[in-house]
Scaffold this motif. Structure first.
Motif, short mmCIF file in Angstrom:
data_model
loop_
_atom_site.label_atom_id
_atom_site.label_comp_id
_atom_site.label_asym_id
_atom_site.label_seq_id
_atom_site.Cartn_x
_atom_site.Cartn_y
_atom_site.Cartn_z
N VAL A 1 0.84 -1.19 0.00
CA VAL A 1 0.00 0.00 0.00
C VAL A 1 0.88 1.25 0.00
O VAL A 1 1.64 1.48 0.94
CB VAL A 1 -0.93 0.02 1.23
N THR A 2 0.75 2.04 -1.07
CA THR A 2 1.45 3.32 -1.14
C THR A 2 0.50 4.48 -0.86
O THR A 2 0.93 5.55 -0.43
CB THR A 2 2.11 3.51 -2.52
N GLU A 3 -0.78 4.27 -1.10
CA GLU A 3 -1.80 5.23 -0.75
C GLU A 3 -3.13 4.48 -0.62
O GLU A 3 -3.33 3.45 -1.27
CB GLU A 3 -1.91 6.34 -1.79
N PRO A 4 -4.02 4.97 0.22
CA PRO A 4 -5.31 4.28 0.41
C PRO A 4 -6.14 4.28 -0.87
O PRO A 4 -5.94 5.12 -1.75
CB PRO A 4 -5.99 5.11 1.51
N TRP A 5 -7.06 3.35 -0.95
CA TRP A 5 -7.99 3.28 -2.08
C TRP A 5 -9.43 3.30 -1.56
O TRP A 5 -9.67 3.05 -0.38
CB TRP A 5 -7.74 2.03 -2.90
N ALA A 6 -10.34 3.55 -2.47
CA ALA A 6 -11.76 3.52 -2.10
C ALA A 6 -12.17 2.08 -1.83
O ALA A 6 -11.60 1.14 -2.39
CB ALA A 6 -12.60 4.10 -3.23
N ASP A 7 -13.17 1.92 -0.95
CA ASP A 7 -13.58 0.56 -0.59
C ASP A 7 -14.03 -0.24 -1.80
O ASP A 7 -13.81 -1.45 -1.88
CB ASP A 7 -14.69 0.61 0.46
N ASP A 8 -14.65 0.42 -2.79
CA ASP A 8 -15.12 -0.30 -3.97
C ASP A 8 -14.00 -0.57 -4.97
O ASP A 8 -14.24 -1.15 -6.03
CB ASP A 8 -16.28 0.44 -4.64
N ALA A 9 -12.78 -0.15 -4.64
CA ALA A 9 -11.63 -0.41 -5.51
C ALA A 9 -10.61 -1.32 -4.84
O ALA A 9 -9.44 -1.37 -5.25
CB ALA A 9 -10.97 0.91 -5.90
N ARG A 10 -11.05 -2.07 -3.83
CA ARG A 10 -10.13 -2.95 -3.10
C ARG A 10 -9.55 -4.02 -4.02
O ARG A 10 -10.28 -4.67 -4.76
CB ARG A 10 -10.86 -3.65 -1.96
N PRO A 11 -8.24 -4.24 -3.97
CA PRO A 11 -7.65 -5.33 -4.75
C PRO A 11 -7.98 -6.69 -4.13
O PRO A 11 -8.16 -6.80 -2.92
CB PRO A 11 -6.15 -5.05 -4.67
N LEU B 1 -1.68 -7.15 3.37
CA LEU B 1 -1.26 -5.80 3.01
C LEU B 1 0.00 -5.45 3.78
O LEU B 1 0.17 -5.86 4.93
CB LEU B 1 -2.36 -4.80 3.38
N VAL B 2 0.89 -4.67 3.15
CA VAL B 2 2.07 -4.16 3.83
C VAL B 2 2.24 -2.69 3.46
O VAL B 2 1.81 -2.26 2.38
CB VAL B 2 3.35 -4.94 3.47
N THR B 3 2.88 -1.93 4.32
CA THR B 3 3.15 -0.53 4.01
C THR B 3 4.28 0.01 4.86
O THR B 3 4.57 -0.52 5.95
CB THR B 3 1.88 0.34 4.22
N ASP B 4 4.89 1.09 4.37
CA ASP B 4 5.86 1.84 5.15
C ASP B 4 5.40 3.29 5.28
O ASP B 4 6.18 4.16 5.65
CB ASP B 4 7.25 1.77 4.52
N ARG B 5 4.13 3.55 4.97
CA ARG B 5 3.58 4.90 5.01
C ARG B 5 2.85 5.16 6.33
O ARG B 5 2.16 4.28 6.84
CB ARG B 5 2.60 5.12 3.85
N THR B 6 3.00 6.36 6.84
CA THR B 6 2.28 6.72 8.05
C THR B 6 0.84 7.11 7.70
O THR B 6 0.54 7.47 6.56
CB THR B 6 2.96 7.90 8.75
N ARG C 1 10.04 -2.68 13.66
CA ARG C 1 10.15 -1.35 14.25
C ARG C 1 11.35 -0.59 13.70
O ARG C 1 11.28 0.62 13.47
CB ARG C 1 10.24 -1.47 15.77
N GLN C 2 12.45 -1.29 13.49
CA GLN C 2 13.66 -0.62 13.01
C GLN C 2 13.49 -0.10 11.59
O GLN C 2 13.94 1.00 11.26
CB GLN C 2 14.84 -1.58 13.08
N ALA C 3 12.82 -0.88 10.74
CA ALA C 3 12.64 -0.48 9.34
C ALA C 3 11.43 0.42 9.14
O ALA C 3 11.32 1.09 8.10
CB ALA C 3 12.52 -1.73 8.46
#
Length: 254
Positions: A78-88, A93-98, A117-119
């Protein structure tokens, strides 16, 4: 005044906003009374309010991001959120975004939350028997590594799921696991003729250890046996109920 949302946490995931949520603190009624987060089995307005409460309880201001779960080993970064009707279509899911709150829905399957936590990388996986067997947790670890995580630094916690004492399976189910690896016998306890009791939680934890995850923990909560706290597909099926609801497990970076 309604009861507050209750989120189970684990010290292994300290540093990440996270929670394994059950039924407590929601607005749904009837057989899915409580914090049901499934749009398919409830009034969409009630489900939306329940999901809002989840976010506010765990990571206020974040965007809840879920996938369309299909019992696969597939993982999405996940690089940015998506709409619920566009879920893959995926099961992890994984992310490094706050500001992104990863969520997986369950109702007996095992939710697994991950954090390096370190990464600064988090992950969430929906591990039913099929996804676990085909490697959804293995794939989640690999996807976290692609974002800079290190297996030895990853902590993974297996959340509320159906326990062995509640999970009777037939001999065909057991044979599938034994043919893949004879050592899987340790996750089955003999039952009545042609049946056995399967330890999904233990199997998922073992898969995590086998791929080198540094810290692996289990909450030991049985969704089937705790009706007041959790939704359960198998319990609803045994009762002939039309709906069963879903709980959610979430994790995100502050």
């Amino acid at each position: 005044m309604s009861e507050p949302v209750a989120a189970l946490t684990h010290p292994a995931l300290a540093g990440a906003a996270h929670g394994f949520l059950g039924r407590q603190g929601g607005v749904s009624t009837g057989v899915v009374a409580g914090l049901n987060v499934s749009f398919s089995e409830d009034d969409p307005a009630l489900t939306a309010e329940n999901r809002r409460r989840v976010v506010e309880a765990v990571l206020p201001g974040a965007t809840l991001t879920c996938c369309y779960q299909v019992h696969s080993p597939d993982v999405v970064t996940v690089t940015e959120p998506w709409a619920d009707d566009a879920r893959p279509h995926a099961d992890a899911l994984v992310t490094d975004r706050t500001g992104v709150l990863l969520g997986v829905l369950t109702a007996d399957c095992a939710p697994v939350l991950f954090h390096d936590r370190q990464a600064g990388v988090v992950g969430a996986a929906h591990a039913g028997w099929k996804g676990a067997f085909t490697g959804v947790t293995d794939a989640t670890v690999a996807a976290m590594e692609a974002l800079g995580a290190t297996r030895a630094n990853i902590a993974a916690v297996v959340g509320p799921c159906i326990a062995q004492k509640s999970y009777e399976v037939d001999e065909g189910f057991e044979r599938r696991f034994l043919e893949a690896d004879a050592q899987n016998e340790r996750f089955f306890r003999a039952g009545k003729p042609g049946h056995a009791w399967f330890d999904l939680e233990g199997y998922v934890a073992d898969r995590l250890r086998a791929v080198g995850v540094g810290t692996v923990a289990m909450l030991g909560e049985d969704t089937y046996a705790q009706e007041e706290r959790f939704y359960s597909f198998r319990r609803a099926t045994h009762r002939g109920e039309a709906s069963y609801g879903r709980e959610i497990s979430v994790i995100g970076l502050r």
